[in-house]
Design an enzyme around this catalytic site. Structure first.
Site: not given
Ligand code: IMP
Length: 186
Positions: A40, A145, A15-16, A171, A69, A165, A11
């Site tokens: 993506e 996010g 944060h993830k 997640r 994702d 959380k 990734s």
């Molecule tokens: P991605 O395409 O998997 O990266 O995620 C889609 C969007 O959701 C991105 O802008 C991430 O930052 C946001 N996102 C995913 N998981 C979380 C979370 O646990 N908290 C806040 N935003 C998240």
């Protein structure tokens, strides 16, 4: 701790990774970060996007990988931003989402996470979870996010300010499914 030094979480989002590492470590599984941006694809299906990300991740390091994702699906916006959550965050951001929901009472939403595992043998394995909740009236402080605007069901605060959380997150629900399966495989 399970011996899995060969398992990489791929990734660009630290944060993830930090959340995934903490969640899996509590389940007895160790992961390493391989930080890179993954392909993506444009698709209405999170599963398709996740599959392609896992294949791309494996092609980069040729070791067992997991990728994640996510999508935030807002009912009164017909599921938007859904598979376009990353793009929506980078463009209109939380401010734009709150503005789209101005004067809208129905604020129900779902946060979905798909964990995809691939080790080069058989198919990509997918583990999906959806957490129901709603979009807050205003943007809270903290988190990252969409954390400051997503309130999981049963809570009065957003992900940014709930006491734990991991207890509620999309997640952790998906990672739990993955780890149950992965531990059985070993
Ligand atoms: P991605 O395409 O998997 O990266 O995620 C889609 C969007 O959701 C991105 O802008 C991430 O930052 C946001 N996102 C995913 N998981 C979380 C979370 O646990 N908290 C806040 N935003 C998240």
């Amino acid at each position: 701790m399970q011996q899995s030094s060969e398992l990489f979480f791929v990734s660009s989002n630290t944060h993830k990774f930090e959340e995934a590492q903490r969640i899996l470590s509590n389940l007895g599984l160790k992961i390493n970060l391989y930080k890179t941006t993954l392909e993506e694809i444009q698709s209405n299906s999170l599963s398709e996007i996740a599959k392609r990300k896992a294949l791309d991740a494996f092609s980069k390091i040729e070791k067992p990988v997991i990728i994640e994702d996510d999508g935030l699906f807002i009912d009164s916006l017909g599921g938007f931003p859904g598979p376009y959550s990353s793009y929506a965050y980078d463009t209109i951001g939380n401010k734009g989402i709150i503005r789209l929901l101005e004067n809208i009472e129905l604020r129900n939403a779902n946060f979905t996470a798909i964990i995809a595992f691939f080790d080069g043998s058989s198919d990509v394995k997918l583990f999906e979870s959806n957490i129901p909740g709603k979009i807050s009236l205003s943007i809270e402080e903290g988190g990252w996010g969409y954390d400051p605007i997503f309130i999981p069901d049963g809570e009065s605060k957003t992900y940014a300010n709930v006491s734990d959380k991991d207890k509620f997150s999309h997640r952790s629900a998906s990672l739990k499914k993955f780890s149950d399966w992965f531990m059985h495989m070993q």
